[in-house]
Design a protein around this motif. Sequence first.
Motif, PDB file in Angstrom:
ATOM      1  N   ALA A 129      31.830  63.894  50.064  1.00  0.00           N
ATOM      2  CA  ALA A 129      31.024  63.933  51.285  1.00  0.00           C
ATOM      3  C   ALA A 129      29.548  63.723  50.974  1.00  0.00           C
ATOM      4  N   GLY A 130      29.078  64.340  49.885  1.00  0.00           N
ATOM      5  CA  GLY A 130      27.678  64.166  49.509  1.00  0.00           C
ATOM      6  C   GLY A 130      27.370  62.741  49.106  1.00  0.00           C
ATOM      7  N   CYS A 131      28.261  62.149  48.320  1.00  0.00           N
ATOM      8  CA  CYS A 131      28.090  60.761  47.907  1.00  0.00           C
ATOM      9  C   CYS A 131      28.097  59.837  49.123  1.00  0.00           C
ATOM     10  N   GLY A 132      29.029  60.108  50.053  1.00  0.00           N
ATOM     11  CA  GLY A 132      29.102  59.295  51.268  1.00  0.00           C
ATOM     12  C   GLY A 132      27.868  59.437  52.125  1.00  0.00           C
ATOM     13  N   ALA A 133      27.337  60.662  52.240  1.00  0.00           N
ATOM     14  CA  ALA A 133      26.134  60.893  53.040  1.00  0.00           C
ATOM     15  C   ALA A 133      24.957  60.100  52.501  1.00  0.00           C
TER      16      ALA A 133
END
Length: 280
Positions: A129-133
């Motif tokens: 999720a962090g990478c995607g954000a």
Amino acid sequence: MRARSATLCGCAAILLWASLALLSRAAEGVPALQLTAVSFGVSGVLGLAWLAWRGALRELRQPGLAWVHGVGGLFGYHACYFAGLALAPAAAANLINYLWPLLIVLLSGALLGMRLGWRHWAGAALGLAGCGALLASGAAFPAGAWRGYAFAGGAAVIWALYSVLSRRLTGVPTGAVAGFCAATAVLAGLAQAAAGGFVAMSPGAWTAAVAMGVGPVGAAFALWDVGMKRGDPRLLGTLAFATPVLSTLLLAAGGEAVLDARTAVAAGLVAAGGVLAARG
């Protein structure tokens, strides 16, 4: 070497990879395959010199399977990644490519039989999720770029398999990575020659290429090899989501990017995921 020390070696590789984007900016204008050939050439020469100094050149005498695994992983990943960037929007290709940390976590259970507890799953989900954000902003997925998506996905699969299957080849010494890097440099050079030849490189580009060969395209691969073979691939897969976040922070420190709330959210999610996975 203890598992904790080996895992720390893998963490050091992640830190080195974070500098790759900043160094690539310094070498802007150099074709990707040429930059790969030069940087891997530097790492290969340094690695072979290190083996010669230790009197350990015999470590290059490995079975064909080890060479297929090593060169296929290093060259195959970079070739697919650069093809993905060339055939699809960069943001979309990069987002797909960064599925490899999640794949490492999943394959650690499927191929290595390692137990994946809820903390591993939750940590990987937070890291993703962090990478995607961080990477998803501005990512467009035009239908005509499917070949680029396929190459980017292939790069993620190749690197995940290379990393996880390293644990099946613990008899192959880390020193052999020097030979894999040298072979990758030769293949990248041949591919660049076939694609249109080489371009002149400025002193700044040469400096960046040498720095890449010493760090993120040199020592990092040896450290990652140690981490994957003797450390915890589940934890390293989760922590690898930090690479684009740390890379953005370094770009900002070098005046190449601007920090915003999205970076802070991504950093927080990746950090939380790492803590959860470590507790697992």
